[in-house]
Design a protein around this motif. Structure first.
Motif, short mmCIF file in Angstrom:
data_model
loop_
_atom_site.label_atom_id
_atom_site.label_comp_id
_atom_site.label_asym_id
_atom_site.label_seq_id
_atom_site.Cartn_x
_atom_site.Cartn_y
_atom_site.Cartn_z
N LEU A 164 93.04 73.93 29.12
CA LEU A 164 93.78 75.20 29.11
C LEU A 164 93.93 75.78 30.52
O LEU A 164 94.79 76.63 30.75
N GLY A 165 93.10 75.33 31.46
CA GLY A 165 93.23 75.81 32.84
C GLY A 165 92.36 77.02 33.10
O GLY A 165 92.05 77.80 32.20
N GLN A 166 91.99 77.20 34.38
CA GLN A 166 91.04 78.26 34.75
C GLN A 166 91.57 79.65 34.45
O GLN A 166 90.82 80.56 34.10
N ASP A 167 92.90 79.85 34.58
CA ASP A 167 93.46 81.19 34.36
C ASP A 167 93.12 81.71 32.96
O ASP A 167 92.97 82.91 32.76
N TYR A 168 93.05 80.79 31.99
CA TYR A 168 92.70 81.18 30.63
C TYR A 168 91.25 81.65 30.56
O TYR A 168 90.95 82.73 30.05
N TRP A 169 90.35 80.86 31.10
CA TRP A 169 88.92 81.18 31.00
C TRP A 169 88.57 82.41 31.82
O TRP A 169 87.53 83.04 31.60
N ASP A 170 89.43 82.79 32.77
CA ASP A 170 89.21 84.01 33.55
C ASP A 170 89.20 85.26 32.66
O ASP A 170 88.79 86.33 33.10
N CYS A 217 113.35 78.60 29.56
CA CYS A 217 113.00 78.85 30.95
C CYS A 217 111.80 79.79 31.01
O CYS A 217 111.48 80.47 30.04
N GLY A 218 111.15 79.80 32.15
CA GLY A 218 110.05 80.74 32.36
C GLY A 218 108.73 80.05 32.61
O GLY A 218 108.54 78.90 32.23
N PRO A 219 107.79 80.77 33.24
CA PRO A 219 106.50 80.18 33.61
C PRO A 219 105.73 79.60 32.41
O PRO A 219 105.07 78.57 32.54
N LEU A 220 105.82 80.27 31.25
CA LEU A 220 105.05 79.82 30.10
C LEU A 220 105.45 78.41 29.65
O LEU A 220 104.62 77.62 29.19
N LEU A 221 106.74 78.09 29.81
CA LEU A 221 107.21 76.76 29.40
C LEU A 221 106.54 75.68 30.25
O LEU A 221 106.11 74.64 29.73
N TRP A 222 106.44 75.95 31.55
CA TRP A 222 105.77 74.99 32.46
C TRP A 222 104.29 74.92 32.15
O TRP A 222 103.69 73.84 32.17
N MET A 223 103.69 76.06 31.90
CA MET A 223 102.26 76.12 31.61
C MET A 223 101.93 75.31 30.36
O MET A 223 100.99 74.51 30.35
N SER A 283 102.10 85.55 46.43
CA SER A 283 101.65 85.95 45.10
C SER A 283 100.45 85.11 44.65
O SER A 283 100.31 83.95 45.04
N PRO A 284 99.56 85.70 43.85
CA PRO A 284 98.43 84.92 43.34
C PRO A 284 98.87 83.75 42.45
O PRO A 284 98.08 82.85 42.19
N TYR A 285 100.12 83.80 41.99
CA TYR A 285 100.61 82.74 41.09
C TYR A 285 101.21 81.56 41.86
O TYR A 285 101.46 80.51 41.29
N PHE A 286 101.49 81.77 43.18
CA PHE A 286 102.33 80.81 43.88
C PHE A 286 101.73 79.40 43.97
O PHE A 286 102.32 78.43 43.51
N ALA A 287 100.53 79.30 44.55
CA ALA A 287 99.95 77.98 44.80
C ALA A 287 99.73 77.23 43.49
O ALA A 287 100.10 76.06 43.35
N LYS A 288 99.17 77.93 42.50
CA LYS A 288 98.91 77.30 41.21
C LYS A 288 100.22 76.89 40.55
O LYS A 288 100.35 75.80 40.00
N GLY A 289 101.19 77.81 40.61
CA GLY A 289 102.47 77.54 39.97
C GLY A 289 103.16 76.32 40.56
O GLY A 289 103.70 75.49 39.84
N ARG A 290 103.10 76.21 41.88
CA ARG A 290 103.77 75.09 42.55
C ARG A 290 103.13 73.76 42.14
O ARG A 290 103.82 72.80 41.83
N GLU A 291 101.80 73.74 42.11
CA GLU A 291 101.09 72.52 41.75
C GLU A 291 101.38 72.13 40.30
O GLU A 291 101.60 70.96 39.98
N LEU A 292 101.41 73.14 39.46
CA LEU A 292 101.65 72.93 38.04
C LEU A 292 103.05 72.35 37.79
O LEU A 292 103.23 71.38 37.06
N VAL A 293 104.05 72.94 38.46
CA VAL A 293 105.42 72.47 38.29
C VAL A 293 105.55 71.04 38.81
O VAL A 293 106.20 70.19 38.19
N ARG A 294 104.89 70.75 39.93
CA ARG A 294 104.93 69.39 40.49
C ARG A 294 104.36 68.37 39.50
O ARG A 294 104.94 67.32 39.27
#
Lengths: 103, 474
Positions: free
Chosen positions: B57-63, B163-169, B206-217
């Motif tokens: 589920l990824g660290q963001d969930y357990w946070d 579209c949207g971040p949730l779809l990638w997640m 943004s706090p989402y940037f680095a994680k988001g980029r890695e996730l999309v890649r």
């Protein structure tokens, strides 16, 4: 259409429920909607207006497409109700009956 | 429990943080939540997820777990499996109608509080395309809830669309869980990135940037991605069997057993709107949200809104927004002075600002196009009453005054979901047909109960002598 990850299946106790009169195995912690999907039920009701088949859509209590009869009470949101041992779930056809009997 | 200082509705990050903060100032607070366990949707079931491998589920969930722990230790009251079906502000206080318990033994209660903080969160934006009511079609958010709470995942040919971040997640989480994805049909148009680029420098911080980029890649490397999809339709008689889509004027068909749709989330405004709080139109996010001051206070005394239910800002902003609302309530109820409130508020506002960094980039990049917000023909708009787009469009052309008159004509928005999955579509269709501003067209006038409550449940509410006198003939 849906299945439970083996990892998730092992960690939770088996709970027996009854769906449309047939014994179905669910897992502790499931909502009724999750239990139905994991058990392979493709639909949970037909719509009151057009009789079209419907299945859980939003899983968060918003869309009301997962309405089922639970322990004799009609039109309950399956995604919000936790299963319990021996729970009787009936899929619905059209609108719920209002004479006290399950639809 | 029936007479408290503060009632909080919703156990997502905003509600948990608001309740915890209220307790810090000694307020008697009870949180009511519809789910069996705290966490809201973003941290759904975080204390009891059956997935023991945290990397799925990824660290963001357990946070989310520390928020739940702090809430549990705070001494706040907590009622789960509870639906708040009314909120009425009167005589300097607020009265909540609450139904709680298992279906066979559900009872209604009236709760008096001095203030209420509504943390009702976000719901999936309507995605009205042909076939979106078929079994086998689900929101991406719904599919993610199945994964989080039960470890249940789609089998067979699975397509993600929208579209949207949730779809990638979700795609990333499915990859981690070993779920096969047939394709992602991305509806973000080519020209959107050009629009969003102006906000990119901000997003890079943004706090989402680095994680988001890695996730999309990771997702791009492992899943077939179809970009610039400009039309979508799900086909099947009794369940989804295929998805028809268009790219550059060419039609394609993809076999699919499960189609997961997502084009962003919008505030769940029903409770606030029915309570009389004014809504404001947000054009960038293409949705309504309750109009609030800097504390989350609405234009109805005693009613506050926090978290995504007060406008989409994401999970990280939700907790500090909840704390800000709690500060305002503690101040209004006389627990703290302005001098105590304001320095603490500065920290919370800084937290909100940090988490909002780059939001404009995401909002611009993932703003759904008109194609997927404005359906046509026989596509169903209102899922409950099965009202299609051509019916709404024809009435709008004939001069139907707005969403409320539309209800009277064809019952759209009058089924059990009370417009949650059609309100924005009806607004958008009327606005287009009549060349009006969506803010001017407005939203449904919602009324209590905002969710169904049975007569048996209401009949069980204790009555006063005055109430009996007002309806019983001598």
């Amino acid at each position: 259409m849906f299945a439970r990850l083996p990892d998730a299946a092992h960690l939770r106790d088996v709970v027996d429920i009854i769906v449309d009169g047939t014994a179905v195995v669910a897992r502790a912690g499931d909502t009724v909607a999750a239990a139905l999907l994991a058990a392979g039920f493709e639909r949970c009701r037909t719509s009151p207006v057009g009789g079209a088949p419907r299945a859980p859509f939003c899983m968060m209590g918003v869309c009301f497409d997962c309405l089922v009869t639970i322990d004799g009470i009609g039109s309950q949101q399956a995604c919000l109700v936790a299963i319990a041992p021996g729970m009787r779930i009936d899929t619905q056809r059209g609108a719920r009956a209002i004479d006290g009997a399950a639809a | 429990m029936n007479n408290i200082d503060v009632a909080i509705v919703g156990a997502g990050p905003a509600g948990l943080a608001a309740a915890t903060r209220c307790r810090e100032f000694g307020l008697d607070v009870t949180l009511f939540d519809e789910q069996p366990a705290p966490g809201g949707q973003i941290y759904r079931g975080v204390t009891r997820s059956p997935l023991q491998d945290p990397s799925v589920l990824g660290q963001d969930y357990w946070d989310g777990a520390p928020l739940v722990r702090a809430f549990a230790a705070s001494g706040a009251g907590y009622v789960n499996d509870a639906t708040v079906w009314s909120v009425v502000a009167a005589n300097g206080g607020v009265t909540l109608g609450v139904a709680a318990g298992v279906p066979a033994a559900r009872t209604a209660h009236m709760i008096d509080a001095r203030a209420v903080i509504l943390c009702t969160g976000a719901i999936e934006r309507p995605f009205p395309i042909p076939g979106w009511t078929l079994p086998g079609v689900m929101t991406a958010g719904g599919a993610q809830i199945l994964l989080k709470t039960a470890g249940v995942v789609p089998q067979g040919r699975t397509v993600l669309a929208g579209c949207g971040p949730l779809l990638w997640m979700l795609a990333w989480q499915y990859l981690r869980a070993g779920v096969a994805i047939e394709a992602i049909l991305d509806t973000t148009p080519r020209w959107r990135m050009a629009q969003a680029l102006g906000h990119a420098p901000d997003f890079a911080r943004s706090p989402y940037f680095a994680k988001g980029r890695e996730l999309v890649r990771t997702v791009r490397r492992n899943v077939r991605l179809v970009e610039y999809v400009s039309a979508l339709a799900i086909e099947g008689e009794v369940a989804a069997r295929s998805v028809r889509y268009r790219v550059d004027e060419r039609e394609h068909t993809l076999a699919a057993d499960c189609v997961l749709l997502h084009q962003g989330v919008v505030p769940d405004v029903n409770l606030a709107q029915a309570a009389g709080c004014s809504l404001a139109w947000n054009d960038l996010q293409a949705c309504f949200a309750p109009a609030t001051d800097a504390w989350g206070g609405t234009d109805v005394a005693g009613i506050y809104v926090a978290g995504d239910g007060g406008g989409i800002a994401g999970a990280l902003a939700a907790a500090p927004r909840g704390r800000l609302a709690a500060l305002a309530v503690a101040n209004v109820l006389g627990r703290i002075s302005h001098a105590t409130r304001d320095p603490i508020a500065r920290h919370d506002r800084a937290d909100v600002a940090t988490s909002l960094r780059g939001r404009a980039f995401l909002d611009t990049l993932y703003r759904p196009t008109d194609t997927f917000r404005l359906p046509s023909g026989a596509t169903i708009v209102c899922r409950c009453e099965e009202v299609d787009a051509q019916t709404i469009i024809a009435l709008a052309r004939q001069g139907c005054a707005g969403p409320n008159q539309m209800k009277a004509y064809v019952r759209c928005g009058m089924g059990p979901c009370q417009g949650r999955f059609c309100g924005l579509t009806v607004n958008a269709l009327i606005a287009r047909e009549q060349r009006r501003d969506p803010a001017d067209v407005g939203y449904y006038r919602l009324r209590f109960p905002v969710k169904p409550v049975t007569l048996t449940e209401i009949a069980a509410v204790p009555t006063t002598a005055e109430a009996v006198k007002s309806v019983v003939r001598p």
